[in-house]
Structure formats: structure tokens, C-alpha cells
Design an enzyme around this catalytic site. Structure first.
Site, PDB file in Angstrom:
ATOM      1  N   CYS A  70       0.871  -1.176   0.000  1.00 25.13           N
ATOM      2  CA  CYS A  70       0.000   0.000   0.000  1.00 25.13           C
ATOM      3  C   CYS A  70       0.904   1.221   0.000  1.00 25.13           C
ATOM      4  CB  CYS A  70      -0.885  -0.020   1.242  1.00 25.13           C
ATOM      5  SG  CYS A  70      -1.766   1.529   1.582  1.00 25.13           S
ATOM      6  N   CYS A 177      -1.187   3.059  -7.771  1.00 22.45           N
ATOM      7  CA  CYS A 177      -1.988   2.620  -6.623  1.00 22.45           C
ATOM      8  C   CYS A 177      -2.055   1.111  -6.696  1.00 22.45           C
ATOM      9  CB  CYS A 177      -3.393   3.233  -6.677  1.00 22.45           C
ATOM     10  SG  CYS A 177      -4.556   2.547  -5.468  1.00 22.45           S
TER      11      CYS A 177
END
Length: 257
Positions: A70, A177
């Protein structure tokens, strides 16, 4: 060998799936945080505290390696997690694949969330790894959220919007992302032919395996997948089934809690 992956939502799935493919015998802990998602807009200290608390729960379940697949967690909490767990526990973070993309393409777009696109962090990465290429950020409004909900139609619409705002001369798109690789096929289909996609999931998985091998411990497990949802034992969200990576991990043997 138990490997814990920590993320607020489904962004952990691409790296987790690569670990499952490369070392199917590894036992995995998938620690999601639906109660706190998304992490990106949250205050920095809140994210640090959330990730550290999750890391502690993973250690309590026997995790020997921690992965942060992440960008928000890596930027905000990676150093804190390393200090918290000490040198005996490898901690692997995530960095968008700007460096390999800029090395391969003279013009690059970095697709990311609006918060990341506007961040000093991404600007610094582009400055550090741009390698003389033209690198532009493209905010993909709503794409990560649609992926977390498993809404492929909404994700496809968000991709179309990002494609419209991507310069025509771009030769490479960085999936900045960790959610976005789950829609890589659709992204590739909507971009002009020949545009290359770059993401970090396989590289993060490979680095995790290198860190595991460097421990010189027996790493064979039973291939179990244990899921925690904001600290509660559970299952992957139904939305994960919308993606092959989620289907692969859901098929793994669940470990009794």
C-alpha cells in the site's frame, strides 16, 4: 513461514497473488481495514497508529515477515513499522514503478489517487527517478474505491476518464496505486496499442521472497490464508471475487481462527 500483508482494502491482492503463485506453500495473513478505509485522506499519525496496531496483531498470530502493499502505508508508516518490530522481522514496503517506466519510455504517466497525485511524495519520486523522461501525474478519481467495492462497471468508467486525461504521446503508464493492477487488462484495453503498463506487485513479492530466503529458516508451510477485517477474523470481502487475484486467494485453505 507466515507472511502478513497489511492494507486498508483490496490493494494487497496483486502482491498476495504473486506470493501465492511463486511460493504456494507460504502461509499468508491478509490484514484488511474496512472500518478505517480508505487510509489516504486520514491524518498521518492516525495511519501510523492503525498500521502499528495491525502489525502487532499479525505478530501475535505468528507473522515472521510483514509486507505493506500500500503506497499510503509505505510512505507514512514503513519506517515506524521497522522500528517497532526490530531487525529480526523483515518489513517490505511498496514504491510506484516510476524508475523502470522512465528507463524504458521517454514519456510516462503515473496513474494514482487524487491525494497521491497531489503529494510531495510523488513529486519527489518523479524528480528522483524520472531519468530525463517526461513524467505526468494523472488522478484516477474513484477507481480505487470502485475496485474495493468490486464494481467493475464503475471502475471501467473511471479508467475511461483517466485515459482521456492521459497525454497521447505516453509510452508507459505506471499503476501508482496497488489497487489498479486488479484492472490491468481493462486499462490496457482502453489505452492506445503499444502503451506499456508498469506496476510494483511482482517486484514487491520477489523482494519479500528474497528477504525470506535471507533468514535461512524453513519456509515451507501449509498454504493457508488467514483473513482479518479491522482485527476481526473473517473472509475476503465478496468484492474480491470480482478479480482473478481475489479468486486465487479465496481458494486457498482458510486457517481456523
Amino acid at each position: 513461514m507466515i507472511v502478513a500483508l497489511i492494507d486498508s482494502g483490496l490493494g494487497m491482492l496483486p502482491t498476495s497473488a504473486w506470493l501465492r503463485k511463486l511460493r504456494p506453500e507460504l502461509d499468508l495473513i491478509l490484514a484488511l481495514d474496512p472500518d478505517g478505509a480508505p487510509w489516504g485522506p486520514k491524518p498521518e499519525q492516525w495511519v501510523i497508529d492503525r498500521v502499528l496496531a495491525t502489525a502487532q496483531r499479525c505478530l501475535d498470530r505468528g507473522a515472521e515477515v510483514i509486507v505493506l502493499p500500500c503506497n499510503t502505508a509505505s510512505v507514512t508508516a514503513l519506517d515506524h513499522v521497522r522500528e517497532f518490530v526490530g531487525p529480526a522481522v523483515p518489513v517490505v514496503g511498496t514504491v510506484p514503478a516510476i524508475k523502470p517506466a522512465a528507463a524504458a519510455c521517454p514519456s510516462v504517466a503515473v496513474w494514482a489517487t487524487a491525494a497521491t497525485t497531489a503529494s510531495r511524495y510523488q513529486a519527489d519520486l518523479i524528480e528522483k527517478f524520472g531519468n530525463g523522461s517526461s513524467v505526468v501525474g494523472v488522478a484516477c478519481h474513484g477507481l480505487a474505491e470502485a475496485i474495493d467495492r468490486g464494481e467493475r462497471d464503475a471502475a471501467t468508467a473511471a479508467i475511461a476518464s483517466a485515459v482521456e486525461r492521459t497525454p497521447d504521446d505516453v509510452g508507459g503508464v505506471v499503476l501508482g496505486c496497488t489497487h489498479y493492477p486488479l484492472m490491468a487488462d481493462e486499462i490496457a484495453a482502453q489505452l492506445p496499442a503499444g502503451v506499456r503498463l508498469f506496476d510494483s506487485a511482482e517486484a514487491v513479492a520477489a523482494q519479500t521472497l528474497r528477504r525470506i530466503d535471507a533468514l535461512n529458516r524453513p519456509s515451507a508451510g501449509e498454504g493457508t490464508v488467514e483473513v482479518f477485517l479491522s482485527g476481526r477474523p473473517g473472509r475476503l470481502p465478496a468484492s474480491a471475487e470480482a478479480f482473478p487475484a481475489g479468486q486465487l486467494l479465496s481458494a486457498g485453505r482458510s486457517q481456523p481462527s
